[in-house]
Design a protein around this motif. Sequence first.
Motif, PDB file in Angstrom:
ATOM      1  N   SER A  48      -6.937   9.391  27.845  1.00 53.95           N
ATOM      2  CA  SER A  48      -8.343   9.797  27.999  1.00 53.95           C
ATOM      3  C   SER A  48      -9.256   8.896  27.183  1.00 53.95           C
ATOM      4  N   THR A  49      -8.830   8.589  25.967  1.00 56.38           N
ATOM      5  CA  THR A  49      -9.627   7.709  25.117  1.00 56.38           C
ATOM      6  C   THR A  49      -9.742   6.318  25.728  1.00 56.38           C
ATOM      7  N   LYS A  50      -8.658   5.837  26.290  1.00 56.03           N
ATOM      8  CA  LYS A  50      -8.664   4.504  26.899  1.00 56.03           C
ATOM      9  C   LYS A  50      -9.654   4.441  28.057  1.00 56.03           C
ATOM     10  N   TRP A  51      -9.633   5.439  28.953  1.00 60.02           N
ATOM     11  CA  TRP A  51     -10.518   5.391  30.114  1.00 60.02           C
ATOM     12  C   TRP A  51     -11.977   5.629  29.728  1.00 60.02           C
ATOM     13  N   GLY A  65      10.984  19.206  10.642  1.00 64.97           N
ATOM     14  CA  GLY A  65      10.742  20.540  11.136  1.00 64.97           C
ATOM     15  C   GLY A  65       9.301  20.874  11.412  1.00 64.97           C
ATOM     16  N   ALA A  66       8.373  19.986  11.212  1.00 65.36           N
ATOM     17  CA  ALA A  66       6.965  20.284  11.448  1.00 65.36           C
ATOM     18  C   ALA A  66       6.490  19.682  12.756  1.00 65.36           C
ATOM     19  N   GLY A  67       7.386  19.431  13.645  1.00 65.99           N
ATOM     20  CA  GLY A  67       7.048  18.713  14.870  1.00 65.99           C
ATOM     21  C   GLY A  67       6.170  19.480  15.821  1.00 65.99           C
ATOM     22  N   ALA A  68       6.656  20.585  16.380  1.00 64.94           N
ATOM     23  CA  ALA A  68       5.941  21.268  17.452  1.00 64.94           C
ATOM     24  C   ALA A  68       5.325  22.572  16.995  1.00 64.94           C
ATOM     25  N   SER A  69       5.299  22.814  15.701  1.00 61.05           N
ATOM     26  CA  SER A  69       4.843  24.122  15.242  1.00 61.05           C
ATOM     27  C   SER A  69       3.345  24.330  15.434  1.00 61.05           C
ATOM     28  N   GLY A  70       2.522  23.314  15.258  1.00 56.81           N
ATOM     29  CA  GLY A  70       1.086  23.520  15.325  1.00 56.81           C
ATOM     30  C   GLY A  70       0.415  22.790  16.465  1.00 56.81           C
ATOM     31  N   THR A  71       1.130  22.457  17.522  1.00 52.42           N
ATOM     32  CA  THR A  71       0.510  21.694  18.600  1.00 52.42           C
ATOM     33  C   THR A  71       0.078  22.590  19.731  1.00 52.42           C
ATOM     34  N   VAL A  72      -0.967  22.207  20.397  1.00 58.20           N
ATOM     35  CA  VAL A  72      -1.473  22.947  21.547  1.00 58.20           C
ATOM     36  C   VAL A  72      -0.856  22.378  22.820  1.00 58.20           C
ATOM     37  N   PHE A  73      -0.539  21.103  22.811  1.00 54.19           N
ATOM     38  CA  PHE A  73      -0.084  20.427  24.014  1.00 54.19           C
ATOM     39  C   PHE A  73       1.431  20.422  24.172  1.00 54.19           C
ATOM     40  N   GLY A  74       2.171  21.157  23.340  1.00 56.78           N
ATOM     41  CA  GLY A  74       3.616  21.243  23.496  1.00 56.78           C
ATOM     42  C   GLY A  74       4.352  20.449  22.434  1.00 56.78           C
ATOM     43  N   ALA A  75       5.688  20.419  22.558  1.00 61.64           N
ATOM     44  CA  ALA A  75       6.522  19.775  21.555  1.00 61.64           C
ATOM     45  C   ALA A  75       6.340  18.256  21.562  1.00 61.64           C
ATOM     46  N   ARG A  76       6.057  17.719  22.711  1.00 60.01           N
ATOM     47  CA  ARG A  76       5.905  16.272  22.810  1.00 60.01           C
ATOM     48  C   ARG A  76       4.583  15.810  22.195  1.00 60.01           C
ATOM     49  N   GLY A  77       3.634  16.690  22.087  1.00 56.83           N
ATOM     50  CA  GLY A  77       2.357  16.348  21.478  1.00 56.83           C
ATOM     51  C   GLY A  77       1.352  15.926  22.533  1.00 56.83           C
ATOM     52  N   ALA A  78       0.177  15.570  22.065  1.00 54.06           N
ATOM     53  CA  ALA A  78      -0.909  15.215  22.962  1.00 54.06           C
ATOM     54  C   ALA A  78      -1.150  13.722  22.993  1.00 54.06           C
ATOM     55  N   SER A  79      -0.196  12.952  22.535  1.00 52.57           N
ATOM     56  CA  SER A  79      -0.440  11.516  22.423  1.00 52.57           C
ATOM     57  C   SER A  79      -0.696  10.883  23.783  1.00 52.57           C
ATOM     58  N   ASN A  80       0.020  11.296  24.801  1.00 57.35           N
ATOM     59  CA  ASN A  80      -0.197  10.686  26.117  1.00 57.35           C
ATOM     60  C   ASN A  80      -1.560  11.060  26.689  1.00 57.35           C
ATOM     61  N   PHE A  81      -1.879  12.353  26.678  1.00 58.42           N
ATOM     62  CA  PHE A  81      -3.143  12.800  27.263  1.00 58.42           C
ATOM     63  C   PHE A  81      -4.340  12.245  26.492  1.00 58.42           C
ATOM     64  N   LEU A  82      -4.322  12.386  25.171  1.00 60.19           N
ATOM     65  CA  LEU A  82      -5.465  11.952  24.372  1.00 60.19           C
ATOM     66  C   LEU A  82      -5.631  10.440  24.379  1.00 60.19           C
ATOM     67  N   SER A  83      -4.532   9.714  24.307  1.00 57.98           N
ATOM     68  CA  SER A  83      -4.652   8.251  24.275  1.00 57.98           C
ATOM     69  C   SER A  83      -5.109   7.711  25.629  1.00 57.98           C
ATOM     70  N   ALA A  98     -17.781  12.093  23.508  1.00 56.05           N
ATOM     71  CA  ALA A  98     -16.426  12.439  23.930  1.00 56.05           C
ATOM     72  C   ALA A  98     -15.392  11.526  23.279  1.00 56.05           C
ATOM     73  N   ILE A  99     -15.701  10.249  23.145  1.00 61.04           N
ATOM     74  CA  ILE A  99     -14.763   9.328  22.492  1.00 61.04           C
ATOM     75  C   ILE A  99     -14.583   9.727  21.027  1.00 61.04           C
ATOM     76  N   ILE A 100     -15.660  10.069  20.368  1.00 63.90           N
ATOM     77  CA  ILE A 100     -15.562  10.484  18.966  1.00 63.90           C
ATOM     78  C   ILE A 100     -14.694  11.728  18.840  1.00 63.90           C
ATOM     79  N   ALA A 101     -14.902  12.703  19.716  1.00 66.78           N
ATOM     80  CA  ALA A 101     -14.116  13.936  19.665  1.00 66.78           C
ATOM     81  C   ALA A 101     -12.642  13.665  19.936  1.00 66.78           C
ATOM     82  N   LEU A 102     -12.348  12.823  20.919  1.00 72.21           N
ATOM     83  CA  LEU A 102     -10.942  12.541  21.240  1.00 72.21           C
ATOM     84  C   LEU A 102     -10.248  11.773  20.117  1.00 72.21           C
ATOM     85  N   VAL A 103     -10.940  10.869  19.494  1.00 70.06           N
ATOM     86  CA  VAL A 103     -10.326  10.115  18.394  1.00 70.06           C
ATOM     87  C   VAL A 103     -10.061  11.039  17.205  1.00 70.06           C
ATOM     88  N   LEU A 104     -10.975  11.974  16.936  1.00 69.04           N
ATOM     89  CA  LEU A 104     -10.759  12.891  15.824  1.00 69.04           C
ATOM     90  C   LEU A 104      -9.642  13.894  16.091  1.00 69.04           C
TER      91      LEU A 104
END
Length: 153
Positions: A55-58, A35-53, A15-21
Amino acid sequence: MMLILNVVYVLIAIAIIALVLMQRGSGAQAGSGFGAGASGTVFGARGASNFLSKSTKWLAIAFFGITLFMAWHASHSARPTTQQNLGVMSQPQGPAAATPAAGELPAQPTTVPAAPAAQPAPTTVPGAAPAPAATGSQPSQELPPVEAPSQGG
């Protein structure tokens, strides 16, 4: 218990490997200004940095916690053995030699082992043609002399 802990340990590592990748690199933030900010994200315009980071930390905390527990458990569950099988080292060596006193050199052995008997060199080369018979009827084959290359200029 250790089997279940090992399975959880491997799953957390995967799981750690998957989250880091899945996380973006630090250089990916520069593209959002053009202009390439939110076009290809699944987690919204803000990105997944909070959720993924987070999750990786815990998961990393759990991974290192399990590692420390497994190391502690392995060192405390090891029982000293009463008899170890040392193989050749456990056999007695013969008469015990007295230890030399301080400043003395240990006694040198008086016998020297014999050298192995020399074996005659093989007279034929394997796979070679048989040597011609030594009769006077065959002419001797002599090779021309080889000259050494000249050294100089």
